[in-house]
Design a protein around this motif. Sequence first.
Motif, PDB file in Angstrom:
ATOM      1  N   LEU A  16      26.067  22.270  64.131  1.00 15.86           N
ATOM      2  CA  LEU A  16      27.173  21.404  63.709  1.00 15.86           C
ATOM      3  C   LEU A  16      26.735  19.950  63.731  1.00 15.86           C
ATOM      4  CD1 LEU A  16      30.056  23.077  65.758  1.00 15.86           C
ATOM      5  CD2 LEU A  16      29.659  23.252  63.297  1.00 15.86           C
ATOM      6  N   PRO A  17      27.366  19.111  62.908  1.00 18.89           N
ATOM      7  CA  PRO A  17      27.025  17.685  62.908  1.00 18.89           C
ATOM      8  C   PRO A  17      27.349  17.043  64.258  1.00 18.89           C
ATOM      9  CG  PRO A  17      28.394  18.235  60.997  1.00 18.89           C
ATOM     10  CD  PRO A  17      28.356  19.441  61.881  1.00 18.89           C
ATOM     11  N   MET A  18      26.530  16.082  64.658  1.00 15.52           N
ATOM     12  CA  MET A  18      26.709  15.440  65.962  1.00 15.52           C
ATOM     13  C   MET A  18      28.073  14.766  66.084  1.00 15.52           C
ATOM     14  SD  MET A  18      22.925  13.940  66.868  1.00 15.52           S
ATOM     15  CE  MET A  18      23.513  13.077  68.290  1.00 15.52           C
ATOM     16  N   GLN A  19      28.592  14.180  65.012  1.00 17.83           N
ATOM     17  CA  GLN A  19      29.898  13.515  65.063  1.00 17.83           C
ATOM     18  C   GLN A  19      31.000  14.508  65.408  1.00 17.83           C
ATOM     19  OE1 GLN A  19      29.989  11.852  61.143  1.00 17.83           O
ATOM     20  NE2 GLN A  19      29.078   9.895  61.793  1.00 17.83           N
ATOM     21  N   ASP A  20      30.947  15.688  64.807  1.00 21.99           N
ATOM     22  CA  ASP A  20      31.953  16.716  65.084  1.00 21.99           C
ATOM     23  C   ASP A  20      31.844  17.212  66.522  1.00 21.99           C
ATOM     24  OD1 ASP A  20      32.740  16.433  62.469  1.00 21.99           O
ATOM     25  OD2 ASP A  20      31.802  18.295  61.770  1.00 21.99           O
ATOM     26  N   VAL A  21      30.628  17.440  66.971  1.00 22.25           N
ATOM     27  CA  VAL A  21      30.409  17.913  68.341  1.00 22.25           C
ATOM     28  C   VAL A  21      30.929  16.882  69.336  1.00 22.25           C
ATOM     29  CG1 VAL A  21      28.642  18.484  70.054  1.00 22.25           C
ATOM     30  CG2 VAL A  21      28.457  19.389  67.739  1.00 22.25           C
ATOM     31  N   LYS A  22      30.650  15.600  69.106  1.00 25.18           N
ATOM     32  CA  LYS A  22      31.104  14.550  70.015  1.00 25.18           C
ATOM     33  C   LYS A  22      32.622  14.514  70.087  1.00 25.18           C
ATOM     34  CE  LYS A  22      30.555   9.696  71.152  1.00 25.18           C
ATOM     35  NZ  LYS A  22      29.890   8.427  70.809  1.00 25.18           N
ATOM     36  N   ARG A  23      33.298  14.634  68.935  1.00 21.05           N
ATOM     37  CA  ARG A  23      34.770  14.626  68.931  1.00 21.05           C
ATOM     38  C   ARG A  23      35.323  15.812  69.710  1.00 21.05           C
ATOM     39  NH1 ARG A  23      34.672  13.408  63.279  1.00 21.05           N
ATOM     40  NH2 ARG A  23      35.584  15.433  62.859  1.00 21.05           N
ATOM     41  N   SER A  28      37.903  17.825  74.486  1.00 21.91           N
ATOM     42  CA  SER A  28      37.954  18.839  75.550  1.00 21.91           C
ATOM     43  C   SER A  28      38.073  18.179  76.918  1.00 21.91           C
ATOM     44  CB  SER A  28      36.705  19.720  75.510  1.00 21.91           C
ATOM     45  OG  SER A  28      36.615  20.393  74.288  1.00 21.91           O
ATOM     46  N   PHE A  29      37.209  17.187  77.178  1.00 22.82           N
ATOM     47  CA  PHE A  29      37.265  16.496  78.465  1.00 22.82           C
ATOM     48  C   PHE A  29      38.599  15.780  78.640  1.00 22.82           C
ATOM     49  CE2 PHE A  29      32.346  15.968  78.663  1.00 22.82           C
ATOM     50  CZ  PHE A  29      32.229  17.295  79.011  1.00 22.82           C
ATOM     51  N   GLY A  30      39.088  15.148  77.579  1.00 25.26           N
ATOM     52  CA  GLY A  30      40.371  14.445  77.650  1.00 25.26           C
ATOM     53  C   GLY A  30      41.511  15.391  77.969  1.00 25.26           C
ATOM     54  N   THR A  31      41.497  16.557  77.349  1.00 24.46           N
ATOM     55  CA  THR A  31      42.543  17.551  77.606  1.00 24.46           C
ATOM     56  C   THR A  31      42.481  18.059  79.042  1.00 24.46           C
ATOM     57  OG1 THR A  31      42.517  18.215  75.285  1.00 24.46           O
ATOM     58  CG2 THR A  31      43.466  19.785  76.851  1.00 24.46           C
ATOM     59  N   VAL A  36      44.937  18.225  84.356  1.00 26.79           N
ATOM     60  CA  VAL A  36      44.789  18.130  85.812  1.00 26.79           C
ATOM     61  C   VAL A  36      45.644  16.987  86.351  1.00 26.79           C
ATOM     62  CG1 VAL A  36      43.156  17.684  87.685  1.00 26.79           C
ATOM     63  CG2 VAL A  36      42.535  19.242  85.844  1.00 26.79           C
ATOM     64  N   ALA A  37      45.752  15.873  85.619  1.00 26.19           N
ATOM     65  CA  ALA A  37      46.588  14.751  86.048  1.00 26.19           C
ATOM     66  C   ALA A  37      48.054  15.161  86.134  1.00 26.19           C
ATOM     67  CB  ALA A  37      46.429  13.573  85.095  1.00 26.19           C
ATOM     68  N   ALA A  38      48.458  16.140  85.326  1.00 25.91           N
ATOM     69  CA  ALA A  38      49.825  16.668  85.370  1.00 25.91           C
ATOM     70  C   ALA A  38      49.970  17.735  86.460  1.00 25.91           C
ATOM     71  CB  ALA A  38      50.199  17.250  84.011  1.00 25.91           C
TER      72      ALA A  38
END
Length: 109
Positions: A16-23, A28-31, A36-38
């Motif tokens: 997969l393109p690096m831009q897609d993987v980074k997003r 994933s980390f943000g979710t 966990v914050a909730a």
Amino acid sequence: MNLHDLVTQVSQETGLPMQDVKRVIQASFGTIVKTVAADEDVALVGFGKFALKHNAARQGRNPATGETIDIPPSRGMRFAPGKSVKDALNPPEERKALPAAKPKKQKTA
């Protein structure tokens, strides 16, 4: 390994393109952090579990002055690895060769 290295590795393994993987990785980390914050656990079967950790208020010392300070309560995140991660980190053949853990020193007042 940093984020760029992780993105590069996953991009090479998936094609997969690096831009897609980074997003995807950042989403994933943000979710995980929002969940966990909730105060909800995130359990990824075969990988591990992320959970909220409550740290109580306590007394500490300023290392520069030795002055006693109050450390307020805080929240953090803990990770408990799953069985497959533990097994990957501690293969049976290597487990025998690992040195025994040194006992922790007791704090004296």
